[in-house]
Motif scaffolding. Structure first.
Motif, PDB file in Angstrom:
ATOM      1  N   ARG A  26      68.807  45.461  91.550  1.00 25.20           N
ATOM      2  CA  ARG A  26      68.356  45.955  89.977  1.00 25.20           C
ATOM      3  C   ARG A  26      68.257  44.632  89.360  1.00 25.20           C
ATOM      4  O   ARG A  26      69.657  43.828  89.694  1.00 25.20           O
ATOM      5  N   LYS A  27      67.220  44.693  88.566  1.00 30.85           N
ATOM      6  CA  LYS A  27      67.073  43.442  87.059  1.00 30.85           C
ATOM      7  C   LYS A  27      66.546  43.940  85.862  1.00 30.85           C
ATOM      8  O   LYS A  27      65.910  44.814  86.688  1.00 30.85           O
ATOM      9  N   ILE A  63      77.650  39.359  76.387  1.00 31.94           N
ATOM     10  CA  ILE A  63      78.260  40.030  77.837  1.00 31.94           C
ATOM     11  C   ILE A  63      78.584  41.142  77.614  1.00 31.94           C
ATOM     12  O   ILE A  63      79.619  42.278  78.560  1.00 31.94           O
ATOM     13  N   LEU A  64      80.382  41.259  76.537  1.00 26.88           N
ATOM     14  CA  LEU A  64      81.155  42.045  76.139  1.00 26.88           C
ATOM     15  C   LEU A  64      80.614  43.542  75.887  1.00 26.88           C
ATOM     16  O   LEU A  64      81.138  44.400  76.475  1.00 26.88           O
ATOM     17  N   ALA A  65      79.451  43.342  75.442  1.00 29.94           N
ATOM     18  CA  ALA A  65      78.641  44.828  74.967  1.00 29.94           C
ATOM     19  C   ALA A  65      77.438  45.188  76.218  1.00 29.94           C
ATOM     20  O   ALA A  65      77.831  46.848  76.269  1.00 29.94           O
ATOM     21  N   ILE A  66      77.124  44.002  77.299  1.00 28.03           N
ATOM     22  CA  ILE A  66      76.327  44.629  78.506  1.00 28.03           C
ATOM     23  C   ILE A  66      78.166  45.396  79.195  1.00 28.03           C
ATOM     24  O   ILE A  66      77.399  46.429  79.599  1.00 28.03           O
ATOM     25  N   THR A  82      76.742  42.197  88.373  1.00 34.02           N
ATOM     26  CA  THR A  82      76.539  41.248  89.324  1.00 34.02           C
ATOM     27  C   THR A  82      76.474  40.080  88.503  1.00 34.02           C
ATOM     28  O   THR A  82      76.571  39.000  88.742  1.00 34.02           O
ATOM     29  N   SER A  83      75.526  40.272  87.608  1.00 37.20           N
ATOM     30  CA  SER A  83      75.156  38.629  87.207  1.00 37.20           C
ATOM     31  C   SER A  83      74.522  39.258  85.780  1.00 37.20           C
ATOM     32  O   SER A  83      73.874  40.530  85.066  1.00 37.20           O
ATOM     33  N   VAL A 101      69.784  40.678  83.481  1.00 33.34           N
ATOM     34  CA  VAL A 101      71.478  42.072  83.852  1.00 33.34           C
ATOM     35  C   VAL A 101      71.113  42.039  85.433  1.00 33.34           C
ATOM     36  O   VAL A 101      69.694  42.289  85.077  1.00 33.34           O
ATOM     37  N   LYS A 102      71.778  42.175  86.027  1.00 30.79           N
ATOM     38  CA  LYS A 102      71.645  42.220  88.089  1.00 30.79           C
ATOM     39  C   LYS A 102      72.869  42.762  88.189  1.00 30.79           C
ATOM     40  O   LYS A 102      73.959  42.790  87.568  1.00 30.79           O
TER      41      LYS A 102
END
Length: 157
Positions: A26-27, A63-66, A82-83, A101-102
């Protein structure tokens, strides 16, 4: 009528059951903009913002929020990311944030991508608010908008 609610059943909140779904790649790509004054954009571009490197801080915040999206949105599943890629581009009157986001999992990553863009833009605002404020402490030129999912991909192994 015949509406079937998946998150609220008989007055109780429920997370959608994804137990039997097959994992897939997924992306999600999400974008958004923050409009700023020319002075602020110049200071960001020339790395003269008093609080530091605006894009580095906004990237880390994104990044932290994700990674914490499932804690922020009540019915989001905790998923394995994963990414993550967070990028910024300075335009004439605004900054465009792009988050990719992946994951390999049973549910999508759109909420994570949207959360990442939102927090990146809010962090930029926080980093430059002293430059953006007018004499009364307001933000007449500062505006976040256009947050959306640009692309969603779901591919089997």
């Amino acid at each position: 009528m015949g509406e079937k609610f998946t998150h609220i059943k008989e007055g109780k909140a429920n997370m959608v059951d994804i137990t039997d779904k097959k994992p897939v790649h997924r992306k999600a790509v999400s974008t958004g903009s923050i409009y700023l004054s020319h002075k602020t954009l110049s200071e960001i571009k020339n790395k003269k913002v008093e609080k530091g490197d605006v894009f580095s801080v906004a990237r880390i915040a994104s990044i932290l929020a994700i990674k914490k999206t499932f804690n922020l949105i009540p019915m989001c599943h905790q998923i394995e990311i994963t990414s993550i890629d967070v990028d910024f581009s300075i335009k004439d009157t605004y900054i465009m944030a792009t988050v990719i986001v992946k994951s390999t999992g049973k549910t999508g990553v759109e909420m994570e991508a949207l959360t990442g863009v939102s927090i990146a833009l809010l962090t930029i605002w926080d980093m430059v608010k002293s430059i953006e404020k007018d004499s009364k402490g307001n933000y007449p030129n500062t505006e976040i908008n256009g947050i959306k999912v640009e692309e969603k991909i779901k591919e089997s192994f």
